[in-house]
Design a protein around this motif. Structure first.
Motif, PDB file in Angstrom:
ATOM      1  N   TRP A   1       0.747  -0.921   0.042  1.00 49.04           N
ATOM      2  CA  TRP A   1      -0.056  -0.138   0.117  1.00 49.04           C
ATOM      3  C   TRP A   1       0.924   1.317   0.033  1.00 49.04           C
ATOM      4  CZ3 TRP A   1      -5.388   0.076   0.123  1.00 49.04           C
ATOM      5  CH2 TRP A   1      -6.067  -1.169   0.200  1.00 49.04           C
ATOM      6  N   GLU A   2       0.355   2.167  -1.004  1.00 47.44           N
ATOM      7  CA  GLU A   2       1.220   3.522  -0.612  1.00 47.44           C
ATOM      8  C   GLU A   2       0.647   4.432   0.030  1.00 47.44           C
ATOM      9  OE1 GLU A   2       2.140   7.134  -3.955  1.00 47.44           O
ATOM     10  OE2 GLU A   2       1.335   5.059  -4.596  1.00 47.44           O
ATOM     11  N   ARG A   3       1.212   4.980   0.973  1.00 50.01           N
ATOM     12  CA  ARG A   3       0.908   5.824   2.001  1.00 50.01           C
ATOM     13  C   ARG A   3       0.845   7.421   1.727  1.00 50.01           C
ATOM     14  NH1 ARG A   3       1.361   3.510   7.695  1.00 50.01           N
ATOM     15  NH2 ARG A   3       1.107   5.731   8.369  1.00 50.01           N
ATOM     16  N   MET A   4      -0.191   8.262   1.838  1.00 50.45           N
ATOM     17  CA  MET A   4      -0.062   9.715   1.618  1.00 50.45           C
ATOM     18  C   MET A   4      -0.583  10.134   2.774  1.00 50.45           C
ATOM     19  SD  MET A   4      -1.654   9.061  -2.316  1.00 50.45           S
ATOM     20  CE  MET A   4      -2.708   7.743  -1.686  1.00 50.45           C
TER      21      MET A   4
ATOM     22  N   GLY B   1     -10.032  22.591   0.644  1.00 55.29           N
ATOM     23  CA  GLY B   1      -9.613  21.768  -0.435  1.00 55.29           C
ATOM     24  C   GLY B   1      -8.022  21.296  -0.415  1.00 55.29           C
ATOM     25  N   VAL B   2      -7.453  21.796   0.717  1.00 58.25           N
ATOM     26  CA  VAL B   2      -6.193  21.277   0.996  1.00 58.25           C
ATOM     27  C   VAL B   2      -5.802  19.667   1.631  1.00 58.25           C
ATOM     28  CG1 VAL B   2      -5.399  23.554   1.439  1.00 58.25           C
ATOM     29  CG2 VAL B   2      -6.035  22.264   3.430  1.00 58.25           C
ATOM     30  N   PHE B   3      -6.812  19.189   2.209  1.00 54.06           N
ATOM     31  CA  PHE B   3      -6.633  18.030   2.605  1.00 54.06           C
ATOM     32  C   PHE B   3      -7.305  16.755   1.878  1.00 54.06           C
ATOM     33  CE2 PHE B   3      -7.424  20.783   6.516  1.00 54.06           C
ATOM     34  CZ  PHE B   3      -6.066  20.419   6.923  1.00 54.06           C
ATOM     35  N   TRP B   4      -8.568  16.665   1.313  1.00 51.38           N
ATOM     36  CA  TRP B   4      -9.028  15.814   0.560  1.00 51.38           C
ATOM     37  C   TRP B   4      -8.938  16.319  -1.002  1.00 51.38           C
ATOM     38  CZ3 TRP B   4      -9.021  11.870   3.527  1.00 51.38           C
ATOM     39  CH2 TRP B   4      -9.582  11.774   4.944  1.00 51.38           C
ATOM     40  N   ARG B   5      -8.033  16.270  -1.561  1.00 50.89           N
ATOM     41  CA  ARG B   5      -7.543  16.762  -2.928  1.00 50.89           C
ATOM     42  C   ARG B   5      -7.036  15.391  -3.643  1.00 50.89           C
ATOM     43  NH1 ARG B   5      -2.185  18.144  -2.952  1.00 50.89           N
ATOM     44  NH2 ARG B   5      -1.202  18.106  -1.142  1.00 50.89           N
ATOM     45  N   GLU B   6      -7.174  15.665  -4.922  1.00 49.07           N
ATOM     46  CA  GLU B   6      -6.566  14.449  -5.904  1.00 49.07           C
ATOM     47  C   GLU B   6      -5.214  14.726  -5.869  1.00 49.07           C
ATOM     48  OE1 GLU B   6      -7.098  11.619  -8.439  1.00 49.07           O
ATOM     49  OE2 GLU B   6      -8.774  12.858  -7.746  1.00 49.07           O
ATOM     50  N   ARG B   7      -4.418  13.541  -5.590  1.00 49.02           N
ATOM     51  CA  ARG B   7      -2.986  13.754  -5.254  1.00 49.02           C
ATOM     52  C   ARG B   7      -2.420  12.642  -6.335  1.00 49.02           C
ATOM     53  NH1 ARG B   7      -1.580  14.814   0.454  1.00 49.02           N
ATOM     54  NH2 ARG B   7      -3.655  15.390   1.265  1.00 49.02           N
TER      55      ARG B   7
ATOM     56  N   GLN C   1       5.061  16.920  -1.489  1.00 51.51           N
ATOM     57  CA  GLN C   1       6.412  16.433  -1.131  1.00 51.51           C
ATOM     58  C   GLN C   1       6.316  15.730   0.343  1.00 51.51           C
ATOM     59  OE1 GLN C   1       6.312  19.364  -2.719  1.00 51.51           O
ATOM     60  NE2 GLN C   1       6.871  18.586  -4.460  1.00 51.51           N
ATOM     61  N   HIS C   2       5.145  15.764   0.801  1.00 54.11           N
ATOM     62  CA  HIS C   2       4.960  15.117   2.119  1.00 54.11           C
ATOM     63  C   HIS C   2       5.748  15.822   3.162  1.00 54.11           C
ATOM     64  CE1 HIS C   2       3.135  11.589   0.315  1.00 54.11           C
ATOM     65  NE2 HIS C   2       4.415  11.534  -0.365  1.00 54.11           N
ATOM     66  N   SER C   3       5.712  17.278   3.124  1.00 57.98           N
ATOM     67  CA  SER C   3       6.097  18.260   4.085  1.00 57.98           C
ATOM     68  C   SER C   3       4.964  18.928   4.610  1.00 57.98           C
ATOM     69  CB  SER C   3       6.941  19.363   3.352  1.00 57.98           C
ATOM     70  OG  SER C   3       8.107  18.793   2.882  1.00 57.98           O
ATOM     71  N   TRP C   4       5.054  19.231   5.759  1.00 59.02           N
ATOM     72  CA  TRP C   4       3.733  19.679   6.543  1.00 59.02           C
ATOM     73  C   TRP C   4       3.797  21.224   6.733  1.00 59.02           C
ATOM     74  CZ3 TRP C   4       0.417  16.429   7.225  1.00 59.02           C
ATOM     75  CH2 TRP C   4       0.545  14.902   7.664  1.00 59.02           C
ATOM     76  N   SER C   5       2.839  21.838   6.432  1.00 59.21           N
ATOM     77  CA  SER C   5       2.425  23.202   6.579  1.00 59.21           C
ATOM     78  C   SER C   5       1.253  23.560   7.328  1.00 59.21           C
ATOM     79  CB  SER C   5       2.369  23.974   4.957  1.00 59.21           C
ATOM     80  OG  SER C   5       3.326  23.571   4.224  1.00 59.21           O
ATOM     81  N   PRO C   6       1.339  24.890   8.158  1.00 57.03           N
ATOM     82  CA  PRO C   6       0.116  24.914   8.956  1.00 57.03           C
ATOM     83  C   PRO C   6      -1.348  25.151   8.159  1.00 57.03           C
ATOM     84  CG  PRO C   6       2.130  26.341   9.638  1.00 57.03           C
ATOM     85  CD  PRO C   6       2.550  25.615   8.305  1.00 57.03           C
TER      86      PRO C   6
END
Length: 113
Positions: free
Chosen positions: A55-58, A106-112, A78-83
């Motif tokens: 499984w690929e984790r996002m 739309g920053v959490f549940w978006r097409e990746r 890039q899997h970096s965290w921003s406030p």
């Protein structure tokens, strides 16, 4: 650091949330998981990877308890965290989880990718 009662309450809440968020018929294609350590919880989406049984984790959101409130961070490509400034910090975990669920910006549940 969070007390045991609060940790157990959050685990119970999250177990129900990840179970209800993805319909049963889609659980072979996508699942939600979380990891909780001390004063943070990371919500992750997983999808089947190219290799069988992998499984690929996002990462979706990082909830961080600081002082007397939960702060939320969003993951970029890039899997970096921003406030996540659109989520109002709050002492009630359920409240910030609801803000992430609504995801008005739309920053959490978006097409990746």
């Amino acid at each position: 650091m969070l007390d045991r009662f609060t940790q157990r309450r959050i685990v119970s809440l999250m177990n129900g949330y990840v179970h209800e968020k993805v319909p049963a018929e889609l659980r072979t294609m996508v699942k939600l998981t979380y990891e909780m350590q001390e004063n943070e919880l990371i919500l992750t989406e997983e999808r089947p990877a190219g290799q069988r049984y992998q499984w690929e984790r996002m990462p979706i959101a990082r909830f961080y308890w600081e002082g007397d409130q939960w702060k939320v961070f969003a993951s970029d490509d890039q899997h970096s965290w921003s406030p996540a400034d659109m989520v109002v910090p709050c002492s009630d975990f359920e409240d910030v989880l609801e803000q992430v669920e609504r995801d008005d910006s739309g920053v959490f549940w978006r097409e990746r990718d």
